[in-house]
Design an enzyme around this catalytic site. Structure first.
Site, short mmCIF file in Angstrom:
data_model
loop_
_atom_site.label_atom_id
_atom_site.label_comp_id
_atom_site.label_asym_id
_atom_site.label_seq_id
_atom_site.Cartn_x
_atom_site.Cartn_y
_atom_site.Cartn_z
N GLU A 284 -5.07 -29.64 -0.19
CA GLU A 284 -5.36 -30.39 0.77
C GLU A 284 -5.78 -29.78 2.07
O GLU A 284 -6.79 -30.05 2.80
CB GLU A 284 -4.23 -31.45 1.31
CG GLU A 284 -3.98 -32.42 0.11
CD GLU A 284 -2.75 -33.11 0.36
OE1 GLU A 284 -2.86 -34.18 0.75
OE2 GLU A 284 -1.70 -32.48 0.10
N ASP B 232 -7.32 -26.76 2.13
CA ASP B 232 -8.67 -26.13 1.84
C ASP B 232 -9.86 -27.19 2.06
O ASP B 232 -10.59 -27.01 2.63
CB ASP B 232 -8.83 -25.69 0.63
CG ASP B 232 -8.02 -24.23 0.42
OD1 ASP B 232 -7.61 -23.78 1.31
OD2 ASP B 232 -7.79 -24.17 -0.88
N SER C 40 9.48 2.69 21.75
CA SER C 40 10.00 2.62 20.62
C SER C 40 11.55 2.51 20.79
O SER C 40 11.90 2.20 21.87
CB SER C 40 9.83 4.32 20.21
OG SER C 40 10.27 4.50 18.90
N GLU D 275 18.46 -8.83 16.12
CA GLU D 275 17.17 -9.39 15.33
C GLU D 275 17.45 -8.20 14.16
O GLU D 275 17.39 -7.14 13.97
CB GLU D 275 16.37 -9.12 16.02
CG GLU D 275 15.90 -9.87 17.47
CD GLU D 275 14.91 -9.34 18.33
OE1 GLU D 275 13.91 -8.93 17.73
OE2 GLU D 275 14.93 -9.76 19.65
N LYS E 161 15.23 -5.77 11.84
CA LYS E 161 14.19 -4.61 12.26
C LYS E 161 13.25 -4.87 11.21
O LYS E 161 13.53 -4.32 9.84
CB LYS E 161 14.93 -3.37 12.39
CG LYS E 161 13.75 -2.31 12.64
CD LYS E 161 14.56 -0.92 13.22
CE LYS E 161 13.44 -0.02 13.76
NZ LYS E 161 12.45 0.19 13.08
N ARG F 89 0.46 0.30 18.11
CA ARG F 89 0.90 1.03 19.04
C ARG F 89 0.63 2.54 19.61
O ARG F 89 0.58 2.73 20.60
CB ARG F 89 2.57 1.24 18.68
CG ARG F 89 3.64 1.54 19.63
CD ARG F 89 5.12 1.55 18.97
NE ARG F 89 5.29 3.04 18.49
CZ ARG F 89 5.77 3.85 19.27
NH1 ARG F 89 6.19 3.83 20.43
NH2 ARG F 89 6.10 5.05 18.58
N GLU G 124 5.49 -7.36 14.96
CA GLU G 124 5.25 -6.59 13.82
C GLU G 124 4.44 -7.11 12.56
O GLU G 124 4.56 -8.34 12.34
CB GLU G 124 6.59 -6.32 13.06
CG GLU G 124 7.01 -5.03 12.32
CD GLU G 124 7.04 -3.81 13.48
OE1 GLU G 124 7.11 -4.10 14.62
OE2 GLU G 124 7.29 -2.73 12.91
N CYS H 29 14.30 12.38 -32.66
CA CYS H 29 13.98 12.99 -31.31
C CYS H 29 12.43 12.63 -31.18
O CYS H 29 11.80 12.43 -32.10
CB CYS H 29 14.21 14.27 -31.73
SG CYS H 29 13.41 15.44 -30.60
N CYS I 155 13.61 22.50 -32.29
CA CYS I 155 12.78 21.55 -31.72
C CYS I 155 11.88 22.26 -30.49
O CYS I 155 12.38 22.81 -29.80
CB CYS I 155 13.83 20.33 -31.19
SG CYS I 155 12.72 19.30 -30.11
#
Ligand code: IVH
Length: 682
Positions: A45, A47, A92, A124, A126, A147, A187, A422, A445
């Site tokens: 719908e 679209d 930061s 919050e 991160k 940033r 972010e 083996c 072996c």
């Protein structure tokens, strides 16, 4: 705000009106989907509405405006990104790694705000993504940048416009009123599901897959062609503000609400306003617990002083504010999928299962293999091929599977069993009763031989430079070496004929072999690859017996007397030298000119306060009696079972028995365990 489906009876006839209606509708549904996480219509719908808008705009190009939802992808591919200077630096965060450091952060904050009784914080998630700043001018998305170094970033405006979660126009009814300038910080990220799908697609296309959602988001955002970014499933969460004009707020919590009201996605479900540090800690614990079940990756919690006035009072350091801290989760776990389980054969013939996984970053390192140890470990954790698992890396060791996420297990999955043949030579691989390991029974072996030689040549062992894995494989596959002693019989022509070898590298290898002939004797012992004899044990053994021949002649009883050598190690050494083929190899090595350098003897224990003393133990001490005995003996004393006048010391542990009373009666010196440790020097 109009919403719901738009029947043709309600649609306006005038193209300009119809365009406005359609744009409002599309914006409304974007908001429902991306911001409120509760869509009202199906993708089909949506679209349909989008195509209608495109069609009308196509026949009325004069009515097209830059904030129309159809105008997200535009512009030509760039040669390179321009630069944007942030009006307010994008700072930061300083990190805290445990509760103690968080409490210290809280103390610093409270010291800076002595008049506030109880400091409130917002906590919050991160988001593990890429930081961006979006500038809205009079409600319209203008520029957007990464940033960068915090002061200047890259101009990714065209790419940011393609991200549907980011509104081109703000909902002006937002709490902040009519904002003339708004610099939103947040972010860009990718959900785990979108990341998986993108990687699957890239795999099919033969493109390199991304290591983790964060890398995928960063790579997608930094495409020079915005059409490419538009194809990537990028999302956005806003978490703060830079410069603002025409609006104000009192608290960060209010800012988050306002951002959402302006039509920006905010991870509010995962945010909390906390009164005091105890509440912060409990929300952190909650986020930590939810970490695996969130649709996106988070790598910690961000704790921010809630009052904006208090933030100003606390101020900033050079790169990070004093009013916020990132409380990082231990970074060493990650989630990925096991593609298949590979079985390697080690030096002792042990079949070692290794999970080959979709590459994932764990604590900054990309890993794609994890050891599964043995069948017991696989059974205990019920690890299967195609399972989604949580893996963990401790230090530099190969990662381990912590657990399986069973809800994501394919329906047709079967428990995994190690093969009973083996995988290299096809011989039986058996698991002796009571042992964890399944071993290939074939002593020659090729896999075992390759590992033996690789170990022999490795750095901590004979340190033969230039003898890498590929070369060892060729030598074994071409039957040039049957055991390490054969290495010293190789000649220049034979070596030069090997793949990727020329005269020069062959002569270098001959030279390296020559050079390796004078190893310290403990390294020589280590290089023989005796099970359980690592570098440390090799040092202990050679500290006790100067040369390999002397060691080889010792009995089990001789060996267990050495402090630090247990019965399993002793048995392993005795077994190794009891095997004629191994003795033959040692002889051949020595005959080829390998001449180990003896260890310098440690000072004779003559000066030790224990030398010549007789010691009796009573009660429980923190080491085994056998270890205690070795300690006394290596310090030059001897241990007896009963107390007499000739006893020098009685070492009394917890709950000492009658020997303690006897010592008292006879006036023998009684030592505590700690005093004993001092006397023997540990
Ligand atoms: S606030 C001045 N909140 O973490 C405060 N940052 O290590 C600036 N990040 O560069 C950041 N989630 O890209 C803030 N809820 C969140 C965040 C967050 C992720 C990122 C951000 C920042 C980095 C700092």
């Amino acid at each position: 705000m109009p919403h719901g489906k738009l029947g043709s009876d309600t649609a306006s006839a005038d193209p300009a009106d119809r365009i406005r209606e359609l744009r409002d509708l599309i914006r409304h549904h974007d908001l429902r989907y991306y911001v409120l996480d509760s869509p009202e219509i199906s993708d089909t719908e949506y679209d349909k509405l989008f195509r209608q808008l495109e069609e009308i705009e196509a026949s009325h190009p004069d009515l097209v405006t830059p904030d129309s939802p159809t105008q997200r992808v535009g512009g030509k591919p760039l040669d390179k990104f321009g630069q944007i200077t942030h009006a307010i630096p994008m700072l930061s965060l300083s990190n805290v790694f445990d509760e103690h450091e968080l409490r210290e952060f809280d103390e610093r904050v409270r010291k800076g705000l002595p008049d506030i009784d109880l400091v409130s914080y917002t906590v919050e998630p991160k988001i593990d993504g890429v930081a961006v700043g979006l500038v809205y001018e009079n409600g319209l998305l203008g520029s957007a940048s990464t940033r960068g170094d915090g002061y200047t970033g890259e101009d990714v405006s065209l790419n940011i416009r393609t991200i549907k979660a980011i509104p081109l126009r703000l909902e002006q009814e937002g709490l902040l009123g009519s904002v003339s300038l708004l610099d939103v910080r947040g972010e860009i990220y990718m959900t785990r599901a979108d990341f998986d799908e993108l990687n699957r697609f890239r795999d099919e296309e033969g493109l390199a897959s991304f290591a983790n959602p964060r890398n995928a988001a960063a790579g997608s955002l930094r495409q020079l062609d915005p059409r490419e970014t538009a194809r990537r499933p990028l999302k956005f969460f806003a978490h703060g503000l830079g410069r603002v004009e025409g609006a104000s707020a009192d608290t960060h919590w209010e800012v988050l609400q306002a951002l959402r009201a302006l039509g920006l996605p905010v991870a509010l479900d995962q945010c909390a306003r906390c009164r005091g540090i105890e509440e912060v800690l409990s929300h952190y614990a909650l986020l930590h617990q939810r970490r695996e079940s969130l649709p996106y990756e988070i790598d910690g919690a961000v704790v921010k002083v809630d009052s904006l006035a208090a933030q100003v009072r606390l101020g900033v350091k050079t790169r990070s504010p004093r009013w916020a801290a990132a409380f990082k989760f231990e970074p060493l776990q990650a989630r990925t999928r096991i593609l298949h389980i590979e079985v390697g054969v080690g030096r002792t013939g042990t079949l070692t299962p290794v999970a080959v996984m979709e590459p994932v970053a764990v604590g900054g390192v990309t890993v794609s293999r994890a050891t599964l140890h043995n069948q017991d470990e696989i059974d205990r954790k019920d690890i299967r091929e195609r399972d989604t698992v949580v893996i963990q890396r401790a230090g530099d060791v190969i990662p381990e599977v912590v657990r399986v996420i069973e809800e994501l297990r394919p329906a047709d999955s079967r428990p995994y069993l190690l093969p009973d043949m083996c995988p290299v030579c096809g011989s039986h691989a058996v698991r002796p009763e009571g042992q964890a390991a399944r071993r290939c029974v074939n002593a020659s072996c090729p896999a075992r031989l390759k590992e033996t030689i690789r170990h022999f040549a490795s750095r901590g062992a004979m340190d033969i430079e230039g003898l890498g894995t590929k070369l060892v494989e060729q030598m074994v596959d071409k039957d040039l070496v049957d055991n390490p002693a054969d290495l010293y019989t190789l000649d220049l022509d034979t070596l030069a004929r090997l793949e990727r070898m020329a005269k020069k590298s062959a002569s270098n290898l001959i030279e390296a072999l020559e050079q390796s002939k004078r190893p310290p004797v403990d390294r020589f012992l280590f290089s023989l690859g005796i099970p359980l004899v690592g570098e440390h044990v090799a040092g202990l053994l050679m500290g006790a017996f100067h040369d390999i021949q002397t060691l080889a002649g010792r009995t089990f009883d001789d060996l267990v007397k050495i402090h630090g050598v247990g019965p399993e190690v002793a048995q392993s050494v005795v077994d190794f030298f009891g095997e004629p083929r191994n003795m033959d190899m040692v002889r051949r090595l020595l005959a080829a000119g390998v001449s180990p350098i003896p260890l310098e003897r440690s000072a004779p224990p003559a000066e030790s306060p224990m030398s010549g003393k007789t010691v009796v133990f009573t009660g429980t001490i923190s080491m085994s009696r056998a270890d205690a005995k070795k300690l006394v003996e290596s310090a030059g004393g001897k241990v007896t079972g009963s107390v007499s006048r000739s006893t020098d010391y009685v070492v009394a542990g917890e709950d000492p028995g009658s020997k303690f009373d006897k010592a008292r009666q006879l006036g023998v010196t009684v030592l505590s365990e700690d005093e004993f440790r001092v006397l023997v020097g540990i």
